[in-house]
Design an enzyme around this catalytic site. Structure first.
Site, short mmCIF file in Angstrom:
data_model
loop_
_atom_site.label_atom_id
_atom_site.label_comp_id
_atom_site.label_asym_id
_atom_site.label_seq_id
_atom_site.Cartn_x
_atom_site.Cartn_y
_atom_site.Cartn_z
N GLY A 147 4.42 -0.46 5.83
CA GLY A 147 3.57 -0.70 4.67
C GLY A 147 4.40 -0.90 3.41
CD GLU A 148 7.35 1.90 1.11
OE1 GLU A 148 8.29 1.14 0.80
OE2 GLU A 148 7.52 3.09 1.39
N GLY A 149 4.23 -3.17 1.46
CA GLY A 149 4.50 -4.59 1.27
C GLY A 149 5.78 -5.05 1.95
CG ASP A 165 -0.04 0.26 2.51
OD1 ASP A 165 0.65 -0.70 2.94
OD2 ASP A 165 -0.03 1.39 3.05
#
Lengths: 363, 363
Positions: free
Chosen positions: A315-317, A173
């Site tokens: 986040g961001e994976g 995200d």
């Protein structure tokens, strides 16, 4: 209709049993690789093949989008950072780029609802739904047409990835303010009070925390009315990025492709995805336990035990990619290790007291 | 004399501070990578360089040796498995081979005290001390000359690796029965009772557990008399493999090279190494928390917080190699991520409430 998902198959039970049995023949004490054995069984059962193939194309897809609620002081960072970070991902300068490269995964970035005039490559905006999503404390995140467009986009993205050879998917995200809708979705589906789901996000101070708590309270009041309908829930308090991510996670299961979940936002999307496509969660493992308090509710609701617990909250994976090498190791152990017979290694002189690998043990 | 270690330097404090500050300039919320940030600071401080170099040559060295006590029913497997597994490592068929390959590390296997007639390549036996070590419940593991030879070997092996370009070291173990001397060493140095350190090892049944507990009790009685002298302790209740491993871990610190510790046997060697060379533990991180109960005492004594907790109990260095990709990610994040200035990403609009990365926080 594109928001109706087909029946979700389960990972292959005979392969599951065959892989549990194979672990007992490999040159190591039975059960001595603990959760790595369970993860290997998961990968094999998803592939329907024992031993499993080592991953050929693990993929991270980042769903970027802005959120109207960010204008109301719920984040430590301004909304413009979403667009700036999309450029940073494309230039390879973000945490997910360095971590994915280490893990052997590639990264795709998609603008679902970034509020920007920046001209991204067409591949990045191909699935764009709108600029920003509505401020969920006071208005719907999306229109009826937009939520359908976002879900359709998420399914198409998963199909594109699987058709392109991806054999392991991660949804990341990026969106300033996105932990506010994520917290509302989780509270709505877990039946929790606002105070149980308010976290610091990127690091708000106490004043920001109070504004965020109020926004979550107001959003949750609006969400409760539609919480039995996952599409209406995404429309009311989700957003284009989160709706697309939920559909992506559900479609990964339709396409029998294993997923490593990341933290709070990916977890909120996963909770909704399990409502959209019951049984999809059988195809997911939880990469890590986030610092965000609402993430514990996701893990509990989905009955997932996180692989890592490293105080991550980016986040961001990133929390999923951090766990990827362990899944890769788990698969390669099954694919590459010798059996006792192959290697001429003697077996136990004392019989095995109990079977340590349980069916479904990775959960 | 070769059992006297020089003063151990600490990882570089100015680099430590510089790296903590660099983390605040990278394009992510401050502290949002949690323990990965601490691990990156550790790597940078060990290298004395910010940003750190990504690892060029991470190395696993497996110390293989038999133990006389295995003849007394303390293991689920027969002693011949030690020699068979050395061949399995050389053929690439063991868990450590598959896992190290995934993590980008190479594996070296050394026969320190394997009880075998097998003809291994000369490189494998170059540091061999004897065939098996004494049964520590009733006799000394080694003679005075042998313990000196084993410590000299361990130091030479570390020197060979660092001179050969290794920039991250892992010590793995292979030896049927080796959890019995490991448990005795840990109990002697942690002041614990036998029952607190007896584990199932490769998976003994209840009868075997009782025999192992008795052997540990008898070994510990012999160990207590020499527990203030680490060389005498290794001679009395260690073994050639464990003594060499302890010296290897201490010498890694002398050579300013970071180490990821594995589980029980590596932990026992580490406890002794910290006695041989006080301060060596500043150069180590704990890869994982083992299922073996005595391992918790090691972590407590050395004040190390494990990176992973995955119910592993295999040894060979597997629990350390499992954590290696996380250290690699931690280093590459510092080396490859853009700063807010570089990427033109806006900073916080709300001031940073508190600094999340603490000095020495990786411990």
């Amino acid at each position: 209709m594109s928001t109706d998902f087909p029946h979700i198959p389960t990972p292959d039970a005979p392969t599951h049993r065959e892989t549990v049995a194979r672990h007992l023949r490999l040159t190591k004490p039975a059960g001595s690789l603990g959760r790595l054995e369970e993860l290997g069984v998961f990968v094999a059962a998803c592939q329907g093949q024992c031993p499993p193939r080592p991953f050929a194309r693990p993929r991270v897809v980042i769903f970027a989008g802005d959120h109207g609620v960010a204008a109301h002081g719920v984040s430590a960072f301004p909304s413009e950072v979403t667009a700036q970070m999309v450029s940073n991902f494309l230039a390879g300068g973000a945490a997910i780029n360095a971590m994915a490269a280490t893990a052997g995964a590639t990264v795709r970035v998609l603008d679902l609802a970034v509020d920007t005039d920046d001209a991204y490559p067409e591949a990045v905006t191909a699935h764009k739904v709108r600029r920003s999503s509505g401020s969920i404390d006071r208005e719907d995140a999306l229109t009826d047409a937009e939520v359908v467009a976002a879900i359709t986009a998420g399914r198409a993205i998963a199909d594109e990835e699987v058709d392109g050879g991806a054999d392991l998917l991660i949804a990341g995200d990026m969106g300033i303010g996105n932990t506010t809708p994520a917290a509302v979705l989780i509270a709505a589906l877990a039946g929790a009070e606002p105070v149980a789901v308010v976290g610091r996000g990127t690091g708000v101070d106490d004043q920001g925390w109070m504004r965020k708590a109020a926004a979550i309270r107001d959003g949750l009041r609006r969400a409760r009315k539609v919480s039995a309908n996952p599409v209406a829930l995404l429309r009311t308090v989700g957003g284009a990025d989160i709706a697309a991510m939920a559909a992506f996670l559900a479609q990964a299961a339709v396409r029998k492709t294993p997923v490593i979940l990341d933290g709070l936002v990916s977890g909120a999307a996963a909770l909704v995805a399990e409502e959209l496509a019951p049984g999809a969660s059988e195809w997911w493992v939880a990469g890590h336990r986030s610092v965000e308090p609402a993430h514990a509710l996701v893990l509990e609701q989905l009955n997932l035990k996180p692989i890592l617990d490293l105080d991550l909250r980016l986040g961001e994976g990133t929390g999923a990619v951090a766990a990827l090498p362990l899944l890769s190791m788990a698969a390669r152990v099954l694919a590459e290790m010798a059996t006792f017979d192959d290697a001429g290694v003697s077996g136990r002189t004392i019989p095995l007291p109990e079977l340590k690998v349980k069916n479904g043990g990775w959960r």
